[in-house]
Design a protein around this motif. Structure first.
Motif, short mmCIF file in Angstrom:
data_model
loop_
_atom_site.label_atom_id
_atom_site.label_comp_id
_atom_site.label_asym_id
_atom_site.label_seq_id
_atom_site.Cartn_x
_atom_site.Cartn_y
_atom_site.Cartn_z
N UNK A 5 73.35 75.64 46.82
CA UNK A 5 72.41 76.77 46.92
C UNK A 5 71.26 76.60 45.93
N UNK A 6 71.59 76.10 44.73
CA UNK A 6 70.54 75.80 43.75
C UNK A 6 70.73 74.37 43.26
N UNK A 7 69.71 73.83 42.63
CA UNK A 7 69.72 72.42 42.23
C UNK A 7 70.66 72.10 41.08
N UNK A 8 70.81 73.03 40.12
CA UNK A 8 71.75 72.79 39.03
C UNK A 8 73.12 73.23 39.52
N UNK B 267 67.15 81.11 48.55
CA UNK B 267 68.47 81.10 47.91
C UNK B 267 69.32 82.33 48.26
N UNK B 268 68.67 83.50 48.36
CA UNK B 268 69.41 84.74 48.70
C UNK B 268 70.10 84.58 50.05
N UNK C 58 72.75 85.48 42.86
CA UNK C 58 73.88 84.63 42.50
C UNK C 58 74.75 85.25 41.40
N UNK D 99 77.52 81.66 39.74
CA UNK D 99 77.24 80.93 38.50
C UNK D 99 78.33 81.17 37.47
N UNK E 105 75.46 65.05 38.85
CA UNK E 105 74.52 64.62 37.81
C UNK E 105 73.67 65.77 37.28
N UNK E 106 73.68 66.88 37.94
CA UNK E 106 72.89 68.02 37.46
C UNK E 106 73.81 69.22 37.21
N UNK E 107 74.91 68.93 36.54
CA UNK E 107 75.88 69.98 36.23
C UNK E 107 75.37 70.83 35.07
N UNK E 108 75.39 72.14 35.29
CA UNK E 108 74.83 73.04 34.28
C UNK E 108 75.57 72.93 32.95
N UNK E 109 76.85 72.68 32.98
CA UNK E 109 77.62 72.57 31.74
C UNK E 109 77.86 71.13 31.34
N UNK E 110 77.05 70.24 31.92
CA UNK E 110 77.20 68.82 31.59
C UNK E 110 76.17 68.39 30.58
#
Lengths: 125, 428
Positions: free
Chosen positions: B108-111, B146-147, B209, B243, B388-393
């Motif tokens: 849904x979103x890039x991260x 996204x909504x 989200x 999220x 590769x774009x994990x928010x908690x990474x």
């Protein structure tokens, strides 16, 4: 709703709010937004929205928008000051613990959309 | 309100010519399932896959997890306000396919975040490594906002769980549990000598989200209100919260709410569990004041001696948690708070973004900043490139061999703030 001050480093929020509200655009990082908000609180503006809105952590999203009252009070609002100080402390801790990474353009766009949506919903509830 | 929950133990899930439960195996007619969930023009394609406990498989990014259930007797149907009409649910009989889960994935979103590993180190942190997961893989049409995307994926999950739940309608359950809460005055009279306990159930409700729905209503638009605990077991509360994977409450967790189940376990023994007060988490500070005032007023009105309060999310909700605690304690009612922590890698930093001296009884569900290495998996369902774009990474957290170094906040349910997980604290 009545006109408010929006402090933001999110150009999407600037674009969408600039005709209706007084937008203070901060060309800087998330923490610079919070410091600017603190300045306004010390000038007796009251905090209207939570500085850490959203579950995306301050070391993840680079964007933040915060609303304050346009009108100044006679006195400093201590609750507002407590909120911003605790929020700055939390944000500084998380950023120190794990500094924000560089994100690709499409991800930055999504962070902007979410930041804007949250503040928009709060002001148009 | 009395609900019989009939649990049908599912020990395996397979594709087959007919959707049915036989000898503890859930067979799924794939074409029929896809037809049932399809038709939304916002989605370009929907596919389905199945993963099992112990398999070398990873699902990423997870949006929601939902348990298949069906209403067998009594008013209304599962997921009122979305799938069923808005009749009051929570009474009669409901069958559950225990051990099966629907998992939705969509970029849904890039991260990204929301990992379920079915084996290895990561599996220890998520309760959904123990379920047989029917994974719905949804691809949106180009440029879908996204909504709209979130809503479309949410509905696919609810429809899939409803469709699969129906397979349990005529199956004799392996175990039946009965839950009952009487109307207030009768409930108080039933156990007059036991302390009266209310559960203050905070729902994530900040916006895109970050939403939760009650009988189809966006929770940010409610004022705090009473809900019978059994209504939740029939899917009256739905997650649209995508999220903060570790501490969001997926729909599955609402349906199997561990605090509610534990309070029922003690009900009539050492406490009198009166029910739940649901409240929201707001961005606008005046809304926080109103909701916490209303929650404290309602808890006092219901006659509670003690209250359990749980929050959902990070940062802003800590303020709602603290306000609820403070205002309820001010009325002379004892509180216990349930939360998780963002206390830095070594756990020594301040855990929450707000605090009160009255919050002197707190249960932690774990430190979301703890770092973990997830081994490479043979099979990755969803969007492997999302790793590769994990928010908690970290930058470069996806290593060349496919392993991932990240904080446990990326794992679905790792630090569940209602305690639907495995972490606990020990003092030495």
């Amino acid at each position: 709703m009545e006109k408010v001050i929006i402090v933001t480093n999110n150009d999407m929020a600037l674009e969408k709010f600039k005709d209706k509200h007084q937008v203070e655009f901060v060309d800087g990082k998330l923490l610079d937004v919070l410091y600017k908000v603190r300045d306004y609180i010390h000038k007796h503006h009251k905090l209207l929205t939570h500085p850490l809105m959203g579950s995306i952590k301050p070391n993840q999203t680079p964007y933040k928008s915060v609303a304050l009252s346009l009108k100044k009070s006679d006195e400093l609002d201590v609750d507002s000051l407590m909120y911003i100080e605790k929020s700055i402390e939390t944000a500084e801790n998380l950023i120190k613990n794990k500094p924000p990474r560089e994100w690709p353009e499409n991800v930055l766009y999504d962070f902007k959309v979410i930041d804007f949506d949250l503040i928009y919903n709060a002001l148009n509830r | 309100m009395r609900l019989e929950l009939g649990k049908i133990y599912i020990k395996d899930v397979q594709f087959g010519p007919e959707t049915k439960v036989e000898n503890g195996i859930l067979f799924i007619n794939k074409e029929e399932l896809l037809k049932e969930v399809g038709g939304d023009e916002r989605l370009k394609s929907i596919d389905v896959d199945i993963v099992h406990p112990g398999e070398e498989a990873r699902i990423i990014p997870v949006k929601d997890v939902i348990e298949p259930r069906v209403k067998v007797e009594g008013p209304g149907g599962i997921f009122p306000g979305f799938i069923s009409k808005v009749d009051t649910v929570g009474s009669g009989k409901t069958h559950v396919l225990k051990g099966a889960a629907v998992v939705t994935t969509g970029k849904i979103v890039g991260f990204q975040e929301g990992i379920i590993d079915m084996s290895g180190e990561g599996a220890k942190y998520t309760p959904f490594s123990k379920t047989h997961n029917v994974v719905m893989i949804c691809e949106p049409v180009d440029n879908l906002p996204q909504h709209e995307h979130e809503e479309a994926v949410r509905m696919v999950g609810l429809k899939a769980a409803t469709y699969l739940g129906k397979a349990g309608r005529n199956v004799t359950p392996d175990e039946v549990k009965v839950y009952e809460t009487l109307p207030l005055l009768q409930q108080v009279a039933q156990y007059p000598n036991l302390p009266k306990v209310i559960y203050v159930y905070m729902l994530q409700s900040q916006g895109l989200l970050h939403d939760t729905y009650v009988y189809g209503v966006d929770a940010k638009k409610i004022i705090p209100t009473f809900i019978y605990p059994t209504e939740v077991f029939d899917g009256a509360i739905i997650s649209g919260n995508c999220v903060s994977a570790c501490d969001k409450n997926p729909t599955y967790v609402h349906m199997n709410h561990p605090i509610i189940e534990d309070l029922y376990e003690r009900h009539g023994k050492d406490i009198n569990f009166l029910g739940c007060v649901i409240t929201n988490e707001n961005v606008y500070l005046a809304d926080k004041e109103r909701s916490s005032n209303y929650t404290a007023k309602l808890v006092e009105f219901l006659g509670a001696d003690a209250v359990i309060i749980s929050e959902e999310g990070f940062g802003n909700p800590d303020a709602d948690l603290v306000m609820n605690c403070y205002k309820i304690e001010e009325k002379g009612i004892k509180t216990v708070l349930v939360t998780d922590e963002y206390a830095g890698r070594d756990g020594s930093s301040q855990s929450l973004a707000d605090s009160t001296p009255k919050g002197d009884a707190v249960v932690t569900a774990g430190n979301a900043n703890e770092v973990i290495v997830l081994p490479p998996m043979k099979k990755v369902i969803g969007h492997p490139e999302a790793a590769d774009v994990i928010a908690g990474g970290f930058a470069g957290s996806l290593r060349p061999d496919g392993s991932i170094e990240a904080e446990i906040q990326v794992i679905t349910g790792a630090t569940s703030e209602v305690g639907f997980g495995y972490l606990s604290a020990k003092t030495f």
